[in-house]
Design a protein around this motif. Structure first.
Motif, PDB file in Angstrom:
ATOM      1  N   GLY A 128       1.621   3.136  -3.348  1.00 37.35           N
ATOM      2  CA  GLY A 128       1.228   1.914  -3.417  1.00 37.35           C
ATOM      3  C   GLY A 128       0.622   1.485  -4.943  1.00 37.35           C
ATOM      4  O   GLY A 128       1.029   0.243  -5.411  1.00 37.35           O
ATOM      5  N   VAL A 132       1.885   4.539   1.645  1.00 33.03           N
ATOM      6  CA  VAL A 132       1.994   3.509   2.457  1.00 33.03           C
ATOM      7  C   VAL A 132       3.450   3.766   3.157  1.00 33.03           C
ATOM      8  O   VAL A 132       4.168   3.956   2.424  1.00 33.03           O
ATOM      9  CB  VAL A 132       2.122   2.224   1.475  1.00 33.03           C
ATOM     10  N   HIS A 167       6.358   2.315   5.228  1.00 33.95           N
ATOM     11  CA  HIS A 167       7.003   1.325   5.436  1.00 33.95           C
ATOM     12  C   HIS A 167       8.029   1.315   6.499  1.00 33.95           C
ATOM     13  O   HIS A 167       8.656   2.544   6.643  1.00 33.95           O
ATOM     14  CB  HIS A 167       7.858   0.752   4.025  1.00 33.95           C
ATOM     15  N   LYS A 218       3.767  -1.971   7.864  1.00 31.86           N
ATOM     16  CA  LYS A 218       3.458  -0.931   6.986  1.00 31.86           C
ATOM     17  C   LYS A 218       2.019  -0.519   7.428  1.00 31.86           C
ATOM     18  O   LYS A 218       1.299  -1.342   8.048  1.00 31.86           O
ATOM     19  CB  LYS A 218       3.575  -1.402   5.634  1.00 31.86           C
ATOM     20  N   LEU A 219       1.619   0.701   7.085  1.00 27.23           N
ATOM     21  CA  LEU A 219       0.205   1.214   7.184  1.00 27.23           C
ATOM     22  C   LEU A 219       0.078   2.234   6.294  1.00 27.23           C
ATOM     23  O   LEU A 219       0.932   2.859   5.580  1.00 27.23           O
ATOM     24  CB  LEU A 219       0.358   1.571   8.751  1.00 27.23           C
ATOM     25  N   ASP A 220      -1.316   2.273   5.985  1.00 20.49           N
ATOM     26  CA  ASP A 220      -1.749   3.410   5.255  1.00 20.49           C
ATOM     27  C   ASP A 220      -1.757   4.719   5.775  1.00 20.49           C
ATOM     28  O   ASP A 220      -2.351   4.798   7.065  1.00 20.49           O
ATOM     29  CB  ASP A 220      -3.043   2.983   4.617  1.00 20.49           C
ATOM     30  N   THR A 241      -7.232   8.676   8.887  1.00 21.35           N
ATOM     31  CA  THR A 241      -6.811   7.298   8.180  1.00 21.35           C
ATOM     32  C   THR A 241      -6.256   6.173   9.241  1.00 21.35           C
ATOM     33  O   THR A 241      -6.019   6.552  10.611  1.00 21.35           O
ATOM     34  CB  THR A 241      -5.483   7.622   7.401  1.00 21.35           C
ATOM     35  N   ASP A 289       0.024  -3.079  10.529  1.00 17.41           N
ATOM     36  CA  ASP A 289      -0.536  -4.463  10.009  1.00 17.41           C
ATOM     37  C   ASP A 289       0.272  -5.440  10.598  1.00 17.41           C
ATOM     38  O   ASP A 289       1.431  -5.538  10.111  1.00 17.41           O
ATOM     39  CB  ASP A 289      -0.544  -4.419   8.595  1.00 17.41           C
TER      40      ASP A 289
END
Length: 694
Positions: free
Chosen positions: A553, A602, A604, A616-618, A686, A691
């Protein structure tokens, strides 16, 4: 012994020769045409919808046109011609008289039974000699007999008699099938003799020269240069070069559409002689001041093109994306024709984006795919994907001053009364139209991520440069779903395959412990396909693809290229066509970084067919020191014996003290972060929730 060559004067064998050659070509082509297609678009179910776009007849006509091209008309003609030739050869085989070679048989020549003894044979021969001896018989003019014929007949009688009575002659007959010993070797050629007779040689040479010197090199050359003409994405190499020259790291979605218009495939569809026809009328519609679907920058790009073919192709693409009514059946037909071509060319742009490794162009290529499939201009509202939804309906829902567009998920989260009040009414939707739109919305495949973590198969920690798996647990939850059950914690676990389960270990199939799905269609078990993309304006069927990849990211670069998923391991809908909410397991394998430490990514998840369904998420990848992995293995190997085991009892006898009860191993925080066990308790610290854009 001499060799004689005989030709097929009566055409007895020539049809067999031609029939064999025709069959060698026709039968494989027939299998190729009739075998069931393995393309996803031919086996996937469809979303139930009664929506008919305004120019449905033109769209269906373009679909049929594409199908005719895909069916390879030349192959069909070749197969029909081949069966015609085979049928004619079969007819010749049936009607042509057979001249079977006659075997030399002394019993038949003498006219005696095979059981006759030598005395009876000698007596019969003497009787025939009195009749057929040349000194005793005269030629019969009525039978066209000659002295030579009578002599030959008597000679054959004598040979037949000796073959049955004379020991040396009999040995020749038994060994070689003839009293004279070895005969000349005859080779039959399945060609009429006129082909090789004097005077016809030059024509035969001409035919051979045309076949071997012209036709064969032409076919081979056409195949070779044809295969070299395409990239692995099945677009022209020249097209890939044109798109490559248009590529920029900061390219916009409109710039991608402009880059696609440079494809030679579009120029073939719109040759120069057709480019000027209707171009002025087309540009007047697309470049109108009230056309809000196209930016000023993209307008200038169209105006600045000198190539009329590309200019018209680009204008048609924007007319398609903006759903512009062109008031001309020819222009409308061309508008629906260029869209599927542009969708194929976009795959080349995606490949180029991956080569550069930049995140922004790659996401732009996926958004362009969504826009083309749904006929929605870049930057427009995702609500336009729903049947009957127009800009007026969208404005009523979002408000005139809305800064952000609504997703279909957000629309479906509204209460029924509020949603109906915003969409049904004068100038908006009727009750039937509203019902149809909501029905389609409730069938869209929204993939919601439940959990994502990294692991190395069979290991407790992830070490540098190891083969790491990204395991994604997700389920399909259509917009507007109610009473969605909670995820079963056991479904979020990932159990390693058994040690001898090579297919699962190599990623070639489902594990015996738990069914899993690998990327790129590697699962050999039952494949569950999601419904075809609901794309009423696209003149081709398209099966949705889900692309999952990791990005850096901070730098805006792609860390792990996309893995594409088209089928899943568990049913999406039950027999009553209701969502099952089954947890799907998706796995991607790649090599871990060579350094120890934490690597934030990140993740996707992008669907290429619908707007607003992406997430998407971390996620954090923790790489441990190899020494720690060795220590953990040693700790597992050298463990205190349990009091209930034989070793524990032996230790108690030796020491006089009972062994301590085995304690559960306690891992430090770094173990928990690595998520290598795949258990609920060992998940990454995490945030692994998707999202969801409101």
């Amino acid at each position: 012994m001499s060799t004689d060559y005989t030709y097929d004067e009566q055409g007895q064998f020539f049809p067999f020769f031609i029939l064999t050659l025709a069959g060698l070509v026709t039968l494989p082509l027939t299998y190729n045409l009739l075998k069931p297609s393995k393309e996803l678009e031919n086996t996937a179910p469809r979303i139930r919808s009664g929506f008919k776009p305004e120019h449905e007849d033109l769209i269906e006509a373009q679909k049929r046109k594409r199908l005719r091209k895909e069916r390879r008309i030349k192959r069909i003609v070749t197969v029909v011609l081949g069966y015609g030739i085979m049928a004619y050869m079969a007819y010749l085989i049936v009607v042509t008289a057979r001249a079977t070679p006659k075997i030399w048989d002394p019993y038949e020549i003498l006219g005696v039974a095979r059981s006759a003894n030598e005395k009876a044979i000698s007596k019969h021969y003497k009787r025939l000699s009195l009749i057929y001896h040349p000194d005793k018989i005269r030629p019969d003019p009525a039978k066209n007999e000659t002295i030579e014929m009578l002599n030959d007949r008597f000679v054959e009688l004598t040979k037949a008699y000796k073959a049955l009575t004379d020991e040396e002659v009999r040995n020749n007959y038994l060994q070689y099938g003839h009293p004279d010993g070895k005969q000349s070797f005859s080779i039959g050629i399945a060609l009429p003799q006129f082909i090789v007779t004097d005077g016809n040689g030059k024509y035969v040479l001409l035919v051979y020269g045309a076949l071997l010197g012209v036709l064969l090199p032409y076919i081979v050359g056409k195949w070779w240069y044809g295969s070299q003409r395409y990239t692995k994405e099945r677009v022209y190499v020249a097209t890939a070069g044109n798109i490559f020259r248009e590529y920029k790291d900061d390219i916009t979605d409109g710039g991608i559409i402009s880059a696609l218009s440079s494809g030679d495939e579009l120029k073939e569809t719109i040759p120069p002689q057709k480019a000027e026809s209707g171009l002025a009328k087309l540009e007047k519609k697309v470049l109108a001041e009230d056309a809000k679907f196209i930016s000023d920058q993209d307008r200038e790009v169209i105006k600045g093109l000198d190539d009329s073919s590309r200019r018209k192709a680009l204008a048609l693409l924007w007319a398609y994306l903006g759903r512009v009514e062109l008031d001309d059946s020819t222009l409308n037909g061309e508008k629906y024709e260029v869209a599927p071509i542009a969708l194929s060319l976009n795959e080349a742009f995606t490949a180029i984006s991956l080569a550069f490794g930049s995140l922004r162009p790659l996401l732009g290529s996926f958004r362009t795919s969504q826009s083309i499939i749904q006929a929605v201009a870049p930057g427009s509202s995702p609500l336009l994907q729903l049947p009957y939804f127009t800009n007026e309906v969208v404005q009523s829902v979002e408000g005139a001053d809305a800064k952000n567009h609504f997703t279909i998920q957000k629309l479906m989260k509204m209460s029924e009364d509020k949603r109906r009040s915003l969409t049904v009414g004068a100038g908006l939707l009727s009750e039937n139209q509203y019902t149809a739109a909501i029905s389609v919305a409730k069938q869209l495949p929204v993939l919601q991520i439940s959990k994502a973590f990294f692991k190395v198969m069979g290991e407790k920690v992830i070490t540098p440069s190891s083969l790491v798996q990204l395991v994604v647990k997700a389920r399909f939850v259509p917009p507007g779903s109610t009473n969605v059950p909670d995820v079963n914690p056991t479904d979020l676990e990932d159990i390693d395959p058994e040690e001898g389960d090579l297919d699962a270990l190599m990623g070639r199939g489902p594990s015996r412990n738990r069914s899993v799905k690998f990327a790129d269609g590697q699962n050999k078990g039952d494949k569950i396909q999601p419904p075809l993309a609901h794309a009423p304006y696209l003149a081709r069927d398209h099966s949705p693809r889900w692309n999952i990849f990791l990005a850096d990211g901070k730098q805006g670069k792609i860390a792990v290229p996309p893995f594409t998923f088209t089928t899943f391991d568990k049913p999406l809908f039950d027999e009553s066509e209701k969502p099952t909410y089954n947890v799907q397991t998706l796995k991607m394998q790649f090599q871990a970084p060579p350094q120890v430490g934490d690597f934030p990514f990140v993740m996707h998840v992008v669907c290429d067919s619908y707007l607003g369904l992406d997430s998407k998420l971390d996620i954090n990848l923790h790489i441990d020191d190899p020494a720690k992995a060795a220590a953990l293995e040693e700790e597992d190997d050298i463990s205190e014996p349990d009091e209930d085991s034989i070793a524990g009892q032996m230790q108690a006898l030796k020491t006089g003290q009972p062994p301590k009860k085995a304690k559960k191993p306690v891992h430090d925080s770094s173990d928990d972060e690595s998520n290598t066990d795949g258990d609920e308790g060992d998940t990454s610290d995490t945030n692994t929730e998707t999202d969801v854009d409101d």
